[in-house]
Scaffold this motif. Structure first.
Motif, PDB file in Angstrom:
ATOM      1  N   ILE A   1      73.155-143.152  22.574  1.00  0.00           N
ATOM      2  CA  ILE A   1      72.229-144.449  22.004  1.00  0.00           C
ATOM      3  C   ILE A   1      70.896-143.862  21.012  1.00  0.00           C
ATOM      4  O   ILE A   1      69.555-143.699  21.492  1.00  0.00           O
ATOM      5  CB  ILE A   1      71.728-145.349  22.820  1.00  0.00           C
ATOM      6  N   HIS A   2      71.263-144.429  19.860  1.00  0.00           N
ATOM      7  CA  HIS A   2      70.233-143.968  18.437  1.00  0.00           C
ATOM      8  C   HIS A   2      69.273-145.186  18.780  1.00  0.00           C
ATOM      9  O   HIS A   2      68.908-146.037  17.966  1.00  0.00           O
ATOM     10  CB  HIS A   2      70.218-144.578  17.058  1.00  0.00           C
ATOM     11  N   ASN A   3      68.205-145.613  20.244  1.00  0.00           N
ATOM     12  CA  ASN A   3      66.939-145.813  19.761  1.00  0.00           C
ATOM     13  C   ASN A   3      65.498-146.035  19.669  1.00  0.00           C
ATOM     14  O   ASN A   3      65.071-146.905  19.357  1.00  0.00           O
ATOM     15  CB  ASN A   3      66.784-145.782  21.840  1.00  0.00           C
ATOM     16  N   ALA A   4      65.650-144.480  18.996  1.00  0.00           N
ATOM     17  CA  ALA A   4      64.155-144.604  18.657  1.00  0.00           C
ATOM     18  C   ALA A   4      64.119-144.751  17.344  1.00  0.00           C
ATOM     19  O   ALA A   4      64.296-145.047  16.500  1.00  0.00           O
ATOM     20  CB  ALA A   4      64.087-142.610  18.248  1.00  0.00           C
ATOM     21  N   GLY A   5      62.725-145.600  17.372  1.00  0.00           N
ATOM     22  CA  GLY A   5      62.569-146.357  16.264  1.00  0.00           C
ATOM     23  C   GLY A   5      61.222-146.684  16.216  1.00  0.00           C
ATOM     24  O   GLY A   5      60.308-146.593  16.641  1.00  0.00           O
ATOM     25  N   MET A   6      60.202-147.030  14.650  1.00  0.00           N
ATOM     26  CA  MET A   6      58.798-148.468  14.795  1.00  0.00           C
ATOM     27  C   MET A   6      59.374-148.915  14.216  1.00  0.00           C
ATOM     28  O   MET A   6      59.642-148.932  12.940  1.00  0.00           O
ATOM     29  CB  MET A   6      58.244-146.880  14.473  1.00  0.00           C
ATOM     30  N   ASN A   7      58.365-149.899  14.605  1.00  0.00           N
ATOM     31  CA  ASN A   7      58.029-150.934  13.350  1.00  0.00           C
ATOM     32  C   ASN A   7      57.255-151.024  12.406  1.00  0.00           C
ATOM     33  O   ASN A   7      56.520-149.810  11.893  1.00  0.00           O
ATOM     34  CB  ASN A   7      57.307-152.421  13.942  1.00  0.00           C
ATOM     35  N   HIS A   8      57.254-151.519  11.301  1.00  0.00           N
ATOM     36  CA  HIS A   8      56.669-150.850   9.652  1.00  0.00           C
ATOM     37  C   HIS A   8      55.226-151.398  10.326  1.00  0.00           C
ATOM     38  O   HIS A   8      54.374-151.907  10.573  1.00  0.00           O
ATOM     39  CB  HIS A   8      57.194-152.563   8.993  1.00  0.00           C
ATOM     40  N   ALA A   9      54.576-149.729   9.291  1.00  0.00           N
ATOM     41  CA  ALA A   9      53.150-149.444   9.515  1.00  0.00           C
ATOM     42  C   ALA A   9      52.308-149.956   8.141  1.00  0.00           C
ATOM     43  O   ALA A   9      51.272-151.037   8.260  1.00  0.00           O
ATOM     44  CB  ALA A   9      52.901-148.484  10.237  1.00  0.00           C
ATOM     45  N   ASP A  10      53.073-149.252   7.992  1.00  0.00           N
ATOM     46  CA  ASP A  10      51.647-149.494   6.123  1.00  0.00           C
ATOM     47  C   ASP A  10      53.194-148.381   5.082  1.00  0.00           C
ATOM     48  O   ASP A  10      54.022-148.240   5.388  1.00  0.00           O
ATOM     49  CB  ASP A  10      50.593-149.030   6.436  1.00  0.00           C
ATOM     50  N   ALA A  11      52.523-148.645   4.038  1.00  0.00           N
ATOM     51  CA  ALA A  11      53.270-148.313   2.908  1.00  0.00           C
ATOM     52  C   ALA A  11      52.616-146.703   2.743  1.00  0.00           C
ATOM     53  O   ALA A  11      53.438-146.530   1.321  1.00  0.00           O
ATOM     54  CB  ALA A  11      52.765-149.188   1.620  1.00  0.00           C
ATOM     55  N   THR A  12      52.237-146.205   3.619  1.00  0.00           N
ATOM     56  CA  THR A  12      50.996-144.611   2.743  1.00  0.00           C
ATOM     57  C   THR A  12      52.818-144.026   2.769  1.00  0.00           C
ATOM     58  O   THR A  12      53.572-143.277   4.080  1.00  0.00           O
ATOM     59  CB  THR A  12      50.665-144.590   4.130  1.00  0.00           C
ATOM     60  N   VAL A  13      52.786-143.300   1.691  1.00  0.00           N
ATOM     61  CA  VAL A  13      53.983-142.111   2.224  1.00  0.00           C
ATOM     62  C   VAL A  13      53.669-141.167   2.635  1.00  0.00           C
ATOM     63  O   VAL A  13      52.763-140.336   2.282  1.00  0.00           O
ATOM     64  CB  VAL A  13      54.055-141.713   0.309  1.00  0.00           C
ATOM     65  N   THR A  14      54.911-139.899   3.010  1.00  0.00           N
ATOM     66  CA  THR A  14      54.101-139.003   3.920  1.00  0.00           C
ATOM     67  C   THR A  14      54.362-137.927   3.619  1.00  0.00           C
ATOM     68  O   THR A  14      55.136-137.886   2.016  1.00  0.00           O
ATOM     69  CB  THR A  14      54.815-139.320   5.340  1.00  0.00           C
ATOM     70  N   LYS A  15      53.946-136.875   3.698  1.00  0.00           N
ATOM     71  CA  LYS A  15      55.078-135.270   2.912  1.00  0.00           C
ATOM     72  C   LYS A  15      56.536-135.236   2.415  1.00  0.00           C
ATOM     73  O   LYS A  15      56.410-134.814   2.208  1.00  0.00           O
ATOM     74  CB  LYS A  15      54.145-134.707   3.584  1.00  0.00           C
ATOM     75  N   TYR A  16      56.825-135.935   3.916  1.00  0.00           N
ATOM     76  CA  TYR A  16      58.657-136.378   3.011  1.00  0.00           C
ATOM     77  C   TYR A  16      58.888-137.024   2.247  1.00  0.00           C
ATOM     78  O   TYR A  16      59.722-136.383   1.893  1.00  0.00           O
ATOM     79  CB  TYR A  16      58.747-136.491   4.767  1.00  0.00           C
ATOM     80  N   GLY A  17      58.281-137.065   1.913  1.00  0.00           N
ATOM     81  CA  GLY A  17      58.206-138.475   0.265  1.00  0.00           C
ATOM     82  C   GLY A  17      58.925-139.917   0.364  1.00  0.00           C
ATOM     83  O   GLY A  17      59.182-140.549   0.333  1.00  0.00           O
ATOM     84  N   TYR A  18      58.599-140.505   1.516  1.00  0.00           N
ATOM     85  CA  TYR A  18      59.032-141.887   2.019  1.00  0.00           C
ATOM     86  C   TYR A  18      57.793-142.060   3.576  1.00  0.00           C
ATOM     87  O   TYR A  18      57.782-141.131   4.216  1.00  0.00           O
ATOM     88  CB  TYR A  18      60.152-141.919   3.146  1.00  0.00           C
TER      89      TYR A  18
ATOM     90  N   SER B   1      58.410-155.070  24.055  1.00  0.00           N
ATOM     91  CA  SER B   1      58.871-153.802  23.982  1.00  0.00           C
ATOM     92  C   SER B   1      57.208-152.781  23.284  1.00  0.00           C
ATOM     93  O   SER B   1      57.341-154.174  22.440  1.00  0.00           O
ATOM     94  CB  SER B   1      60.120-153.208  23.076  1.00  0.00           C
ATOM     95  N   ASP B   2      57.515-151.695  22.746  1.00  0.00           N
ATOM     96  CA  ASP B   2      56.146-150.899  22.242  1.00  0.00           C
ATOM     97  C   ASP B   2      56.019-150.359  21.141  1.00  0.00           C
ATOM     98  O   ASP B   2      55.796-149.975  20.536  1.00  0.00           O
ATOM     99  CB  ASP B   2      55.412-149.878  23.442  1.00  0.00           C
ATOM    100  N   ILE B   3      57.508-151.639  20.659  1.00  0.00           N
ATOM    101  CA  ILE B   3      57.883-150.723  19.352  1.00  0.00           C
ATOM    102  C   ILE B   3      56.627-151.417  18.171  1.00  0.00           C
ATOM    103  O   ILE B   3      56.929-151.093  16.672  1.00  0.00           O
ATOM    104  CB  ILE B   3      59.422-151.287  18.996  1.00  0.00           C
ATOM    105  N   ARG B   4      56.318-152.522  18.549  1.00  0.00           N
ATOM    106  CA  ARG B   4      55.239-153.004  17.977  1.00  0.00           C
ATOM    107  C   ARG B   4      53.934-151.960  17.811  1.00  0.00           C
ATOM    108  O   ARG B   4      52.531-152.524  17.254  1.00  0.00           O
ATOM    109  CB  ARG B   4      54.741-154.499  17.924  1.00  0.00           C
ATOM    110  N   ARG B   5      53.963-151.221  17.811  1.00  0.00           N
ATOM    111  CA  ARG B   5      52.714-150.233  18.164  1.00  0.00           C
ATOM    112  C   ARG B   5      51.919-149.668  16.990  1.00  0.00           C
ATOM    113  O   ARG B   5      50.533-149.651  17.384  1.00  0.00           O
ATOM    114  CB  ARG B   5      52.900-148.973  19.563  1.00  0.00           C
ATOM    115  N   ASN B   6      52.358-149.677  16.384  1.00  0.00           N
ATOM    116  CA  ASN B   6      51.955-149.409  15.064  1.00  0.00           C
ATOM    117  C   ASN B   6      51.945-150.340  13.852  1.00  0.00           C
ATOM    118  O   ASN B   6      51.744-150.167  12.440  1.00  0.00           O
ATOM    119  CB  ASN B   6      52.650-148.034  14.857  1.00  0.00           C
ATOM    120  N   ALA B   7      52.280-151.908  14.203  1.00  0.00           N
ATOM    121  CA  ALA B   7      52.430-151.994  13.316  1.00  0.00           C
ATOM    122  C   ALA B   7      51.205-152.703  13.080  1.00  0.00           C
ATOM    123  O   ALA B   7      50.160-152.646  13.950  1.00  0.00           O
ATOM    124  CB  ALA B   7      52.948-153.533  13.618  1.00  0.00           C
TER     125      ALA B   7
END
Length: 320
Positions: A115-132, A238-244
């Motif tokens: 079950i690919h449950n891991a996820g996060m809601n939209h936080a911001d448009a900051t680009v990480t070191k991985y390019g996204y 749920s706590d998926i909005r923790r980063n929203a």
């Protein structure tokens, strides 16, 4: 007409309040089976893992926080002292660490489902070191890494478990109805740098990848007897909005208890399904539903092939 159908699907959880078709009491005996539930250190993932473990399965839980995972394992064992549960600290936001983190699962003799449950809601448009953005890394690239690493074990398992008895659940969202037009993915702005009011729509775009993955991975292994479906768990507490950003969302007054999301996630693990129907999209509770038409059409065409190449390229950077 399509727009009206899209609106109906988007609002179904708020207006129609679908009836529960299954609870943990309806789960069959899962003794001898092994499952992985990602993002299971809290929220829906925890309940999904708990229900599977109480039904007799061996369950791996992944999460960012080791202390939270340990708390979850303790809670499960309080209900089922003999539960065969294992916590793995896996951080999807650091994709280079994933392969080593899930090595214990690779060493298993079988894996009956993910079950690919891991996820996060939209936080911001900051680009990480991985390019996204972190949202895109966690919701799309992370699951692809895990899936690719565990593909050989799933293929091995189906040899003994039998056709259609190994399942992959990609947790999507009705938010895909808010994703950009023409296939749900804005290839010119994958990081949503121009927010333009598309904050939640960007979350929908990242979860559109989950629908693409359910379809495209399912097509790749269509003749191997592994079932691949997408699931919208519902409007859930749920706590998926923790980063929203921002205050508490007004939609939360419509939320159902967290365990209801788990009912939706685990149902496709044991109901009658055929890999011939790979890519099916389920909504609460166990109902087959329509994907936004342009997204489904795109997934089976050139845009789908483009998405698959992108997922393979990006995930491949972190697999040895």
């Amino acid at each position: 007409m399509d727009k009206l159908l899209d609106l109906r699907e988007l609002l179904r959880d708020f207006v129609f309040r679908p009836a529960i078709g299954v609870t943990e009491k309806d789960i069959p005996d899962l003794s001898g089976k092994t499952y992985l539930v990602t993002g299971a250190s809290s929220g829906i993932g925890f309940y999904s893992a708990k229900f599977l473990a109480v039904a007799g399965a061996k369950v791996y839980l992944t999460g960012r926080s080791l202390s939270k995972l340990e708390d979850c394992l303790e809670k499960i064992r309080e209900q089922q002292p003999c539960a065969d549960v294992h916590g793995l600290q896996v951080d999807y936001s650091s994709p280079e660490t994933i392969q080593k983190s899930i090595e214990p699962i690779v060493q298993e003799e079988k894996l009956n489902g993910i079950i690919h449950n891991a996820g996060m809601n939209h936080a911001d448009a900051t680009v990480t070191k991985y390019g996204y953005t972190e949202t895109l890394v966690v919701n799309a690239i992370g699951p692809q890494i895990v899936q690719r690493i565990l593909d050989p074990l799933l293929l091995k398992t189906v040899q003994t478990a039998g056709k259609d008895n190994v399942r992959v659940i990609w947790v999507a969202s009705s938010a895909h109805f808010l994703a950009p037009p023409c296939g749900g993915i804005d290839w010119d702005d994958l990081n949503n740098t121009d927010l333009g009011g598309r904050g939640y729509a960007y979350y929908g775009e990242t979860k559109t990848f989950s629908i693409y993955q359910a379809i495209l991975w399912g097509q790749k292994y269509l003749y191997d007897g592994i079932v691949s479906v997408a699931v919208h768990p519902g409007i859930i507490t749920s706590d998926i909005r923790r980063n929203a950003p921002g205050q508490k969302s007004p939609y939360e007054i419509f939320c159902r208890p967290t365990e209801y999301g788990a009912y939706a996630e685990i149902m496709p693990l044991f109901i009658k399904l055929s890999s011939a129907r790979n890519g099916t999209y389920f909504v609460p509770f166990g109902q087959r539903a329509r994907i936004r038409e342009d997204i489904e059409l795109a997934a089976y065409g050139p845009r789908g092939r483009k998405a698959w190449r992108w997922l393979q390229k990006e995930s491949g950077k972190y697999i040895q």
